[in-house]
Motif scaffolding. Structure first.
Motif, PDB file in Angstrom:
ATOM      1  N   GLU A 196       0.809  -1.226   0.000  1.00  0.00           N
ATOM      2  CA  GLU A 196       0.000   0.000   0.000  1.00  0.00           C
ATOM      3  C   GLU A 196       0.836   1.268   0.000  1.00  0.00           C
ATOM      4  N   ASN A 197       2.125   1.159   0.352  1.00  0.00           N
ATOM      5  CA  ASN A 197       2.994   2.331   0.242  1.00  0.00           C
ATOM      6  C   ASN A 197       2.994   2.864  -1.192  1.00  0.00           C
ATOM      7  N   TYR A 198       2.773   1.963  -2.140  1.00  0.00           N
ATOM      8  CA  TYR A 198       2.721   2.348  -3.546  1.00  0.00           C
ATOM      9  C   TYR A 198       1.300   2.369  -4.085  1.00  0.00           C
ATOM     10  N   ALA A 211      -2.876   8.958  -8.487  1.00  0.00           N
ATOM     11  CA  ALA A 211      -1.924   9.920  -9.045  1.00  0.00           C
ATOM     12  C   ALA A 211      -1.153   9.319 -10.210  1.00  0.00           C
ATOM     13  N   VAL A 212      -0.832   8.036 -10.102  1.00  0.00           N
ATOM     14  CA  VAL A 212      -0.131   7.358 -11.200  1.00  0.00           C
ATOM     15  C   VAL A 212      -0.992   7.367 -12.456  1.00  0.00           C
ATOM     16  N   LEU A 213      -2.279   7.084 -12.305  1.00  0.00           N
ATOM     17  CA  LEU A 213      -3.170   7.062 -13.463  1.00  0.00           C
ATOM     18  C   LEU A 213      -3.348   8.455 -14.054  1.00  0.00           C
ATOM     19  N   ASN A 214      -3.316   9.470 -13.204  1.00  0.00           N
ATOM     20  CA  ASN A 214      -3.466  10.849 -13.694  1.00  0.00           C
ATOM     21  C   ASN A 214      -2.270  11.295 -14.522  1.00  0.00           C
ATOM     22  N   THR A 215      -1.081  10.835 -14.123  1.00  0.00           N
ATOM     23  CA  THR A 215       0.139  11.296 -14.786  1.00  0.00           C
ATOM     24  C   THR A 215       0.697  10.288 -15.782  1.00  0.00           C
ATOM     25  N   GLY A 216       0.277   9.030 -15.660  1.00  0.00           N
ATOM     26  CA  GLY A 216       0.827   7.983 -16.518  1.00  0.00           C
ATOM     27  C   GLY A 216       2.220   7.551 -16.125  1.00  0.00           C
ATOM     28  N   SER A 217       2.635   7.940 -14.901  1.00  0.00           N
ATOM     29  CA  SER A 217       4.006   7.625 -14.479  1.00  0.00           C
ATOM     30  C   SER A 217       4.054   7.177 -13.021  1.00  0.00           C
ATOM     31  N   THR A 260      -5.088  -1.913 -16.427  1.00  0.00           N
ATOM     32  CA  THR A 260      -5.926  -0.784 -16.837  1.00  0.00           C
ATOM     33  C   THR A 260      -5.937  -0.558 -18.344  1.00  0.00           C
ATOM     34  N   ALA A 261      -4.980  -1.165 -19.040  1.00  0.00           N
ATOM     35  CA  ALA A 261      -4.792  -0.921 -20.481  1.00  0.00           C
ATOM     36  C   ALA A 261      -4.414   0.521 -20.755  1.00  0.00           C
ATOM     37  N   ASP A 262      -3.947   1.237 -19.727  1.00  0.00           N
ATOM     38  CA  ASP A 262      -3.434   2.591 -19.897  1.00  0.00           C
ATOM     39  C   ASP A 262      -1.920   2.536 -20.089  1.00  0.00           C
ATOM     40  N   ALA A 263      -1.383   3.593 -20.659  1.00  0.00           N
ATOM     41  CA  ALA A 263       0.070   3.692 -20.813  1.00  0.00           C
ATOM     42  C   ALA A 263       0.655   4.205 -19.502  1.00  0.00           C
ATOM     43  N   VAL A 264       1.365   3.352 -18.786  1.00  0.00           N
ATOM     44  CA  VAL A 264       1.992   3.717 -17.518  1.00  0.00           C
ATOM     45  C   VAL A 264       3.438   3.243 -17.557  1.00  0.00           C
ATOM     46  N   ALA A 269      -6.652  -1.791  -5.178  1.00  0.00           N
ATOM     47  CA  ALA A 269      -6.541  -0.335  -5.212  1.00  0.00           C
ATOM     48  C   ALA A 269      -7.356   0.246  -6.362  1.00  0.00           C
ATOM     49  N   LEU A 270      -7.360  -0.425  -7.482  1.00  0.00           N
ATOM     50  CA  LEU A 270      -8.119   0.068  -8.639  1.00  0.00           C
ATOM     51  C   LEU A 270      -9.624  -0.033  -8.418  1.00  0.00           C
TER      52      LEU A 270
END
Length: 284
Positions: free
Chosen positions: A142-144, A150-156, A214-218, A282-283
């Motif tokens: 959960e630390n991550y 925020a990761v999904l918002n920035t893609g990083s 998520t099929a998102d670019a991360v 988390a998702l």
């Protein structure tokens, strides 16, 4: 009677719920700084007592009749040695039959800034002569995953751990292990356990798992340690805490948060929670 310090915290509450699966609420005492904030614990039938690390006079009464005590390490970095010492002193006075302490992975030799107060606390517990068990917890997943929005918002995924491996487990895994030790003290007294997840991952691997689900670019963006400190400060973290977190990532790059002993899963009697499951939770 089993007492849990920091019982209002995330780990403390999970330990209590793990205990309740195997023992009655009447056998558990929740030690909290402010009992007015512990209504959810009272509703479970658990006795709540005030126990403030910074007010040692509250600790003596809080430990009356306690046999097993879980000292969950304080979150107040820089003040923890004195706070923990107050609990150790009260436990000695109360003659508890077992003191269990949540430390950090490889605390006796870990160069991490966040490890130093744990190392001293372990030494103080040993010097006290109390029957004890040291739980050297690795990083929580959960630390991550707690920052996944925020990761999904920035893609990083941003960090400073390079290709370092994190052998994380869920907070629930560590809580369940603590409960096992508290409920079966004679099987564990005198032990120091290095606890970590069965399977490690890099932060690039963590980014790839989020992308897969998520099929998102991360992707993972690795920063120099000083750059990461500056970024954390931009997010509002105090300079000292930001520096400690960046130092932890730099130490992770050197292997200090990796462990393949599988001690945690043996304590649990089951595999630790995979990263994929923690990401999925988390998702959701």
């Amino acid at each position: 009677m089993i007492a849990i310090t920091g019982a209002n915290g995330q780990l403390g509450q999970l330990v209590i719920h793990s205990l309740l699966q195997q023992t009655d609420a009447a056998n558990i005492v929740a030690l909290v700084r402010n009992p007015d904030n512990a209504g959810s614990l009272t509703a479970l039938g658990i006795e709540v007592r005030q126990a403030d690390y910074n007010q040692p006079q509250t600790l003596t009464a809080a430990l009356a009749g306690v046999q097993q005590l879980l000292l969950i390490s304080s979150s107040e970095v820089g003040q923890r040695v004195e706070q923990h010492q107050a609990v150790i002193d009260a436990a000695s006075q109360a003659q508890v039959s077992l003191l269990v302490y949540t430390s950090i992975l490889k605390a006796d030799r870990n160069p991490m800034l966040l490890a130093q107060e744990h190392k001293i606390t372990e030494q103080r517990i040993q010097q006290s002569g109390l029957p004890a068990v040291i739980l050297r917890n690795g990083w929580y997943s959960e630390n991550y995953t707690g920052n996944i929005a925020a990761v999904l918002n920035t893609g990083s995924v941003v960090g400073a751990a390079a290709d370092g491996v994190f052998s994380t487990a869920s907070r629930q895994d560590y809580a369940a292990a603590a409960a096992q030790v508290l409920l079966h003290p004679h099987s564990h007294i005198g032990q120091t356990y290095e606890l970590a997840g069965d399977q490690g991952f890099t932060l690039a691997g963590y980014a790839a798992e989020i992308a897969r689900q998520t099929a998102d670019a991360v992707s993972y963006r690795n920063l120099e340690q000083a750059e990461y400190v500056a970024l954390l400060q931009q997010f509002g973290l105090p300079q000292g805490f930001a520096a400690a977190l960046a130092d932890a990532e730099a130490c992770a790059a050197e292997g200090w948060l990796a462990d393949d002993s599988q001690t945690l899963s043996r304590l649990l009697g089951r595999p630790t929670t995979p990263l994929a499951d923690s990401v999925r939770q988390a998702l959701s």
